[in-house]
Design an enzyme around this catalytic site. Structure first.
Site, short mmCIF file in Angstrom:
data_model
loop_
_atom_site.label_atom_id
_atom_site.label_comp_id
_atom_site.label_asym_id
_atom_site.label_seq_id
_atom_site.Cartn_x
_atom_site.Cartn_y
_atom_site.Cartn_z
N LYS A 247 53.49 35.32 30.11
CA LYS A 247 54.66 34.96 29.30
C LYS A 247 55.42 33.85 30.01
CE LYS A 247 59.27 36.74 28.22
NZ LYS A 247 60.21 37.88 28.31
N LYS A 259 72.16 37.57 24.98
CA LYS A 259 72.33 38.46 26.13
C LYS A 259 73.78 38.38 26.64
CE LYS A 259 67.65 37.82 28.03
NZ LYS A 259 67.17 39.20 28.11
N ARG A 268 66.25 32.27 34.07
CA ARG A 268 65.39 31.13 34.39
C ARG A 268 64.03 31.64 34.88
NH1 ARG A 268 68.87 31.99 38.62
NH2 ARG A 268 67.99 32.03 40.73
N ARG A 333 57.08 39.38 23.59
CA ARG A 333 55.91 39.98 22.91
C ARG A 333 55.43 39.12 21.74
NH1 ARG A 333 59.44 45.26 21.90
NH2 ARG A 333 60.18 44.48 23.91
#
Length: 486
Positions: A247, A259, A268, A333
């Site tokens: 990912k 968030k 980061r 995902r």
């Protein structure tokens, strides 16, 4: 400078038990080192140090480090080789003391395991300070003596691989954009004739119908990149490869499901999966491992904008499955779904993906181990045995049908990107989601969110992004290259 090891005796009192290098140095200085150690307090405990100056003209400063028990081997309770971990930790602390003295070169006692000693030295001295004017002095660690040169060199390569992942994860998101990430890896692989690197642009991603990946990328002004690496170390280019998928979200704001601002700067490092698998391939190439490896990294930012995914949107993945995006912060995902579909086009021996996927993984295991979800006991055994050697542990997590139902019971699409009981078993429902894009019989998903950063838990890593579990992936690939399975 010189770093020498000493073992703790079974009884607390008694003379110091040196390593063979320690004994040899003590003879060189006519027993002065042993004498000094015995008069300056009780025997050295594990991980503790004493420093002596002026003992020998070649080594104005000598650090003696405590290695713990002499024959510490595999600890079944801890799931690692305790002897190796003790060496890594002791050597790291010794090398840092030499660095504090601003001595540019340190020779390191192999302590009976030169690879572990080299890993401790190279990992322990690393710090990201690219953007600071005031930098710590650079210290070059070298092997003391010449008997174990090959093992030492292997340890240096393993540790430099993890340090590359640490560098990529720690660097600010305006320095490591998707394109810059890909270019940095390409540059690292440029000197290897058996490696091909493809930096795929957005137009290619579109032709591949990676709708889930593109839906995340479209919220950012940074164009997405699909990085594809082919390392051909096997006997034949046609040998089934090991496929690594990582990912690569170079900054994760959460998108519209924003968030909290506290700690968001750490996002980061949300490309930790891509950083570790790409660094593992760079390391495999440096070690010239005899197998084929393909690395795949979907790279983008997850940002809130007028173009971003909205909660409730439905997107279509490469395999045709539709996904209801109920939470735009469950974006990793979506990238991986498309990358895993693509991974199946390579007739892989095994597919292993790594991702800083869920906060739930950190809640479950903290930073003790990487959570592994796998459909293959053969794959699990190799990963587990590799992690015992590296000390960068893995722990098997469940892939029950129980969790699959929670992502497939979805009002608008084939799948929801979060489980319907949102907080329950979050790492497990994320894994169940990924499993919907896997048909390969040997697949493992490594959730590395808990091991992303180091505060003080791993004594041979400084505070900051950890680059874990790069060495375990390398050791796993090395074991796979010796295994005749499939």
């Amino acid at each position: 400078g010189l770093v020498l090891g000493t073992y703790s005796s079974e009884k607390d009192e008694g003379a110091a038990q040196f390593t063979s290098a320690g004994d040899a140095f003590d003879r060189l200085v006519s027993g002065k080192l042993r004498e000094l150690l015995s008069v300056c307090g009780p025997p050295l405990k594990k991980g503790k140090t004493r420093i002596f100056h002026g003992l020998h003209q070649d080594f104005p400063s000598v650090v003696v480090v405590g290695l713990g028990k002499k024959n510490a081997g595999v600890n079944d309770q801890e799931n690692w080789n305790e002897g190796k971990e003790n060496i890594r930790a002791a050597v790291a602390v010794g090398c840092r003391q030499i660095q504090d003295l601003e001595i540019p070169c340190v020779e390191v006692d192999p302590c009976g395991d030169a690879q572990a000693a080299a890993e401790g030295a190279v990992l322990g001295l690393y710090e990201y300070n690219e953007l600071k004017q005031k930098k710590k002095p650079v210290v070059t660690p070298q092997l003391h003596g010449s008997a174990e040169g090959e093992a030492w060199q292997r340890g240096v390569i393993y540790a430099e691989g993890q340090n590359l992942a640490r560098y990529l994860m720690e660097a600010p998101a305006n320095y490591i954009t998707p394109l810059k990430f890909a270019e940095h890896i390409e540059q690292k692989l440029r000197s290897f004739s058996n490696v091909k690197v493809h930096i795929r642009p957005e137009s290619w991603i579109t032709t591949q119908q990676m709708g889930a990946f593109l839906s995340v990328a479209k919220g950012s002004a940074e164009p997405p990149i699909f990085l594809e690496i082919h390392y051909l170390g096997g006997a034949s280019a046609n040998d089934s490869p090991l496929v690594f998928v990582g990912k690569g979200v170079t900054f994760d704001s959460g998108g519209i499901s924003l968030k909290p601002s506290s700690g968001m700067d750490a996002m980061r490092a949300d490309m930790g999966g891509a950083a570790t698998v790409c660094s593992a391939i760079v390391t495999a190439a440096a070690l010239n491992l005899p197998l084929n490896i393909i690395g795949l990294a979907p790279l983008c930012e997850n940002m809130p904008s007028g173009k971003a995914n909205k909660p409730g949107d439905v997107v279509r993945a490469k395999n045709g499955k539709t996904i209801q995006v109920d939470n735009t912060d469950a974006e990793g995902r979506l990238l991986l779904a498309d990358a895993l579909c693509y991974a199946h086009s390579f007739n892989a021996r095994a597919i292993v993906n790594a991702a800083t996927l869920t906060g739930a993984m950190d809640v479950a295991l903290g930073s003790a181990a990487t959570g592994v979800f796998t459909n293959s006991s053969w794959l699990w055994t190799h990963l587990y045995e590799a992690s015992i050697l590296t000390g960068d542990r893995v722990w098997r997590m469940p892939l029950f049908e129980h969790y699959t139902k929670q992502v497939t019971d979805c009002p608008l699409a084939d799948l929801s990107n979060i489980g319907k009981y949102s907080r329950a078993g979050g790492a497990c429902t994320a894994a169940a989601f990924l499993k919907e894009f896997v048909t390969a019989s040997h697949w493992a998903h490594l959730d590395i969110a808990g091991v992303m950063a180091n505060k003080d838990e791993v004594p041979y890593l400084r505070k900051g992004m950890a680059g874990r579990p790069t060495r375990t992936l390398v050791e796993f690939a090395a074991r796979l290259s010796q295994d005749s399975h499939g």
